[in-house]
Design an enzyme around this catalytic site. Sequence first.
Site, mmCIF file in Angstrom:
data_model
loop_
_atom_site.group_PDB
_atom_site.id
_atom_site.type_symbol
_atom_site.label_atom_id
_atom_site.label_comp_id
_atom_site.label_asym_id
_atom_site.label_seq_id
_atom_site.Cartn_x
_atom_site.Cartn_y
_atom_site.Cartn_z
ATOM 1 C CG HIS A 57 38.819 42.980 39.674
ATOM 2 N ND1 HIS A 57 39.859 41.825 39.171
ATOM 3 C CD2 HIS A 57 38.487 42.292 40.870
ATOM 4 C CE1 HIS A 57 39.750 41.014 39.951
ATOM 5 N NE2 HIS A 57 38.962 41.110 41.067
ATOM 6 C CG HIS A 219 40.715 36.827 40.980
ATOM 7 N ND1 HIS A 219 39.314 36.365 40.709
ATOM 8 C CD2 HIS A 219 40.052 37.744 41.864
ATOM 9 C CE1 HIS A 219 38.243 37.080 41.116
ATOM 10 N NE2 HIS A 219 38.572 37.983 41.751
#
Lengths: 357, 211
Positions: A57, A219
Site C-alpha cells: 500500500h 487488497h
Amino acid sequence: MKKLINAVDDVVKEQLEGMALAHPDYVKVHFDPTYVYRADAPVEGKVALISGGGSGHEPMHGGFVGYGMLDAACPGEVFTSPTPDQMYEAALAVNGGAGVLFLVKNYTGDVLNFETAAELAYADGIAVQSILIDDDVAVKDSLYTAGRRGVGTTVLAEKIVGAATEARYDLKQCADLARKVNKYGRSMGMALTSCTVPAAGKPTFELGDDEIEIGIGIHGEPGMRREKMKAVDEIVDDMMAEILDDGPYARTVREWDNEHGEWIDVELIDPPFEAGDEIIAFVNSMGGTPVSELYAVYRRVAQICEGRDINIVRNLIGPYITSLEMQGFSITLLKADEEILKFWDAPVNTPGLRWGV
Amino acid sequence: MTVTKEQIVTWLEETAVVLNENKEYLTELDSPIGDADHGINMTRGFNKVMEKLPTVADKDIGNILKTTGMTLLSSVGGASGPLYGTFYMRAGMAVMAKEELSNEDLYKMLQAGVDGVVQRGRAVPEDKTMIDAWTPAMSALKAAVEAGDDTVTALEKSVAAAEQGMKDTIPMQARKGRASYLGERSIGHQDPGATSSYLIINALLETVKGV
C-alpha cells in the site's frame, strides 16, 4: 508476472532496505522483527503513534513515518497483516513515556494481531490505546460482516493525529481525536484492473477488459459489484452518491481499556454528511492510475460538492494508499472542524507527505 | 491407548508436510473469497515451526505446543496467525508437563485450543470459518471419547466430522473475516481456514495411525 523484484521471499525486506537507504534523515528500519521508526525516536513526552498493515500500500504506512505523522509503522508481508511481535517491539522502541496509540485498519488480521500486541504492551506497563479505522461505505452492514474496512481515512487520521501528538495531546486526547476523524471520514474505491501479489504470481481476481469493480477494498479483494466500463463522470457520480447519501453508520467496536486492562465494546455512530459541511477531499490512486486521471476524478468530485453545498476546504490528490499496481482510485471525504483543520495544516515531514517545513 | 510426545512432534512435522503439499490449493481457495495468501502464510509459519521444533523436542507436550503457537503468532500474520497461534498456545497450556496424553487429555487439549480461537476471533458456527470444521470435530471426538473408543477410532470419527464441516462451509455466506465483504458472492466456495483446520486434525489421525 512482470515485477521489479529479485527473489519473491525477499520482496518486502529489500524494499525496506531501499527505503532506509533513501531516507536516513527520516527513518530507520529494524529487522527481526520488522518495523520502520522515526530516526529521532523515542521523542520524550510525546504520545507515540503507530500503525501498520500488510505491505503493498506504499507509501502507507512506512512512508508516513516522521515528524508530524507516525512514530513507527509495522509492515507485514504483501497484503498480510504484520505480527504482534512487530507491533509490540515497535511500541517499546518509540514509546516516549506518554503512551502508545495504535491506529488499526479494520481488517480481521490487523485487528487480531494489534489486539494481541496491545495486551503485550499493556503487560509491560506501557499505556496503550487502540483506535479502529472503518470508513469504507462499500460495506453496507456491520452485523453480518466484519464491518466496514479501513481505507483512505487512515492516511488522513495518521496526518491529523500525528500533528496532535507533536502538539503534546495526551493519550486520551489523541485517541478521542482519532475516533472523531474516523467518525467524520467516509471512503469508496473502484478498480479498473486486478493486481498481482508477488508470492501468488497471478492476479488476485479476473476482470474483463471492459469491466470495472466498484467498492473494492485495498487488497485486491473483490468489491460490491461489477459493471461495464463507463465514463469517469458516471463512475464518480455513483461513488459520490454512495458516500454522500450514506446514512448514519452504527456498529460496536472493541477498544482497549487501559485503566482496567481489558477489551470493552464501544457503540459508535457516524453521522451522514450535510449541506454546509466543510470537508477535506482526498482522491487516491490505487497505484496504477496516473495523477492526470485523478484530476479528472477530482474535477467531478468538486462539481458534485458544489452542487450539494458542500465546501471542499482542503484536498489531497495522489497515490497514498495503494494496492500494488492496480489501476483504479478511491475517494475519501472527511468532514473537517476547526481542530481537524488545524492539525491538517500543521507541518509534516515524512518521506511520503511533507508540507510546512 | 495414549498419544505420546513423539507422536505430537510427528503430528507437527506431518502438518508442515501436508500444508506445504496443499500450499497452492489453500491459496486457490483463498483467492475468490479472500486475498490469496492462506497457503503461503500457513507454510511460512509451519516452516518456522520446523526450524524451532528441534530446540524443544525434548520438552513436555505442553511446552512443545506453546512454542509452536508462539512461533505461528510471530510468523504467519493475517488472521490465521493470531488464531492458529492462540490455538496451539491454549492447547499447550491445557496439557502442561504431560509426556503422553490419554483420550480425555487429547480432547481437553484440542477443546482448549478451539475455545481460544473462539475467544480471539469471536466467530460462531455458520460464520464460514475454521470453527465450522472444529465444532463438529470436537463434538464427534467428545462423544467417541465418552463412548470409550480407542484413539484411532475416536480421531477417525472426529476427522470425518471435520471433513463434513469443511464441506458444509461451501453453501454458507461468510459473516466473519475478509470473505464477509463479498456477501452472497461468498456462497459456493469452501472456506480456506476450515480446510487447513481439517488438514491439521487429519494429520493428527494419520500420525496416530502411524501411516
